[in-house]
Design a protein around this motif. Sequence first.
Motif, mmCIF file in Angstrom:
data_model
loop_
_atom_site.group_PDB
_atom_site.id
_atom_site.type_symbol
_atom_site.label_atom_id
_atom_site.label_comp_id
_atom_site.label_asym_id
_atom_site.label_seq_id
_atom_site.Cartn_x
_atom_site.Cartn_y
_atom_site.Cartn_z
ATOM 1 N N GLY A 5 0.788 -1.214 0.000
ATOM 2 C CA GLY A 5 0.000 0.000 0.000
ATOM 3 C C GLY A 5 0.822 1.266 0.000
ATOM 4 N N ARG A 6 2.057 1.207 0.469
ATOM 5 C CA ARG A 6 2.892 2.386 0.553
ATOM 6 C C ARG A 6 3.310 2.883 -0.818
ATOM 7 N N GLU A 7 3.232 2.025 -1.863
ATOM 8 C CA GLU A 7 3.621 2.430 -3.200
ATOM 9 C C GLU A 7 2.464 3.096 -3.945
ATOM 10 N N ASP A 8 1.304 3.074 -3.338
ATOM 11 C CA ASP A 8 0.113 3.578 -4.007
ATOM 12 C C ASP A 8 0.114 5.100 -4.069
ATOM 13 N N GLY A 9 -0.505 5.654 -5.120
ATOM 14 C CA GLY A 9 -0.539 7.097 -5.303
ATOM 15 C C GLY A 9 -1.141 7.856 -4.147
ATOM 16 N N LEU A 40 -1.158 2.937 7.690
ATOM 17 C CA LEU A 40 -2.032 3.242 6.557
ATOM 18 C C LEU A 40 -1.943 2.155 5.494
ATOM 19 N N ALA A 41 -0.719 1.684 5.230
ATOM 20 C CA ALA A 41 -0.538 0.621 4.244
ATOM 21 C C ALA A 41 -1.199 -0.677 4.695
ATOM 22 N N ASP A 42 -1.152 -0.953 5.997
ATOM 23 C CA ASP A 42 -1.827 -2.151 6.514
ATOM 24 C C ASP A 42 -3.332 -2.067 6.281
ATOM 25 N N THR A 43 -3.882 -0.853 6.436
ATOM 26 C CA THR A 43 -5.315 -0.670 6.196
ATOM 27 C C THR A 43 -5.644 -0.906 4.724
ATOM 28 N N VAL A 44 -4.777 -0.427 3.846
ATOM 29 C CA VAL A 44 -4.976 -0.666 2.415
ATOM 30 C C VAL A 44 -4.987 -2.163 2.130
ATOM 31 N N GLU A 45 -4.036 -2.885 2.690
ATOM 32 C CA GLU A 45 -3.943 -4.325 2.449
ATOM 33 C C GLU A 45 -5.160 -5.070 3.008
ATOM 34 N N MET A 52 -11.505 -5.571 -2.562
ATOM 35 C CA MET A 52 -11.733 -4.217 -3.056
ATOM 36 C C MET A 52 -10.665 -3.844 -4.075
ATOM 37 N N PRO A 53 -10.993 -3.142 -5.143
ATOM 38 C CA PRO A 53 -9.979 -2.682 -6.101
ATOM 39 C C PRO A 53 -8.924 -1.821 -5.418
ATOM 40 N N HIS A 54 -7.715 -1.864 -5.952
ATOM 41 C CA HIS A 54 -6.571 -1.210 -5.299
ATOM 42 C C HIS A 54 -6.786 0.289 -5.117
ATOM 43 N N GLU A 55 -7.225 0.971 -6.162
ATOM 44 C CA GLU A 55 -7.416 2.411 -6.069
ATOM 45 C C GLU A 55 -8.476 2.747 -5.032
ATOM 46 N N GLN A 56 -9.554 2.021 -5.023
ATOM 47 C CA GLN A 56 -10.625 2.273 -4.059
ATOM 48 C C GLN A 56 -10.163 1.970 -2.643
ATOM 49 N N ALA A 57 -9.411 0.879 -2.496
ATOM 50 C CA ALA A 57 -8.890 0.514 -1.175
ATOM 51 C C ALA A 57 -7.971 1.599 -0.629
ATOM 52 N N PHE A 65 -8.227 7.033 7.752
ATOM 53 C CA PHE A 65 -7.094 7.401 8.591
ATOM 54 C C PHE A 65 -7.231 8.823 9.132
ATOM 55 N N GLY A 66 -7.888 9.672 8.364
ATOM 56 C CA GLY A 66 -8.023 11.080 8.762
ATOM 57 C C GLY A 66 -7.168 11.964 7.887
ATOM 58 N N THR A 67 -7.612 13.190 7.667
ATOM 59 C CA THR A 67 -6.854 14.112 6.828
ATOM 60 C C THR A 67 -5.558 14.524 7.522
ATOM 61 N N VAL A 68 -4.631 15.056 6.735
ATOM 62 C CA VAL A 68 -3.379 15.553 7.308
ATOM 63 C C VAL A 68 -3.670 16.645 8.334
ATOM 64 N N GLU A 69 -4.646 17.499 8.037
ATOM 65 C CA GLU A 69 -5.009 18.576 8.968
ATOM 66 C C GLU A 69 -5.518 18.026 10.302
ATOM 67 N N GLU A 70 -6.148 16.860 10.265
ATOM 68 C CA GLU A 70 -6.658 16.253 11.494
ATOM 69 C C GLU A 70 -5.561 15.514 12.260
ATOM 70 N N VAL A 71 -4.655 14.883 11.539
ATOM 71 C CA VAL A 71 -3.627 14.047 12.165
ATOM 72 C C VAL A 71 -2.423 14.867 12.632
ATOM 73 N N ALA A 72 -2.070 15.910 11.869
ATOM 74 C CA ALA A 72 -0.825 16.634 12.120
ATOM 75 C C ALA A 72 -0.715 17.278 13.499
ATOM 76 N N PRO A 73 -1.768 17.905 14.062
ATOM 77 C CA PRO A 73 -1.590 18.582 15.357
ATOM 78 C C PRO A 73 -1.069 17.682 16.470
ATOM 79 N N ALA A 74 -1.640 16.489 16.615
ATOM 80 C CA ALA A 74 -1.176 15.576 17.669
ATOM 81 C C ALA A 74 0.261 15.143 17.399
#
Length: 224
Positions: A5-9, A40-45, A52-57, A65-74
Motif C-alpha cells: 500500500g505504501r507504493e500507491d498514489g 495506513l498501508a496495513d489498512t490498504v492491504e 476491493m480494487p486497489h485504487e478504491q482501497a 485514517f483522517g486528513t493531514v489537517e486532522e492528524v498533524a496537530p497531535a
Amino acid sequence: MRAAGREDGPVAAYEAALTAALHGPGGAKARMIEELCDGLADTVEAHLAEGMPHEQASRLAVREFGTVEEVAPACQRELAIAQTRHTARAAVLAVPFLVTCWLLARTSGLPDTAGQLPRTAQLLAVNLAGVAILAALLTAVASAATGAVARRLPTPHRLPLVVAWAGTTTSVAMAVATLALAVAAALTADWPLFALAGALSAVSHAVVAASARAGRRSARLAVS
C-alpha cells in the motif's frame, strides 16, 4: 521494504503532505511518519484482502485514517516534545564550555596599565557567560518535565516554547560574549586566554543556536 500500500498514489501523496506539515528532529519525524504510513498501508492491504480494487482501497484507507489537517496537530505536539529534549541536550552539552569560558574570563585579571575598553569587554563576557550558564541549566531542568516526570504528569502546554527561548537566550548570550572576548583578546597582552575563551563561547553558541531555532518553530506550530 515498504508494504504494498505504501507504493500507491494516494498513500504516497498522503505521506508527502504529512512530511511537509510536520517539523521536528529528523530522526523522530522520520520514525513517526514511517509508523503512521505503515499503519495506513496495513489498512490498504486489509481492504485489498476483502476484494476491493486497489485504487478504491487506497482512497478509503486514507479517508478512514483522517486528513493531514486532522492528524498533524497531535503528531506535531509529540515532535515539539522531542525537539525540547534535543534542545535541552544541546544546552547540557554546552554547559562545560560555558563554565570554562566563564572561569577563563573571570580569572584572567587585566593589568592596571590596560585600557578601560578591554576591562569592560572582560566584565561583559563574564556576565554574559553567567547568564548563559543559568539559561542552559534552566533549559535542562525544564526539559525534565518531558522525560520521567511526563510519565506521571501532563507536560505543560507552553513548556516546549519556554525551553526553546531559554536555549535562544543561551545562544545569544554566548554570541555577544564571543564578540566581547574577541575585543579583549585583540587589545590585551593576555590574548591567548581570551582567545581560547572566545573560541569556547563560539562553540557553545553553535551547539545551541540551531537546536533552539528549530525548537521555537516546532513549539509555535504545536501551540497554534
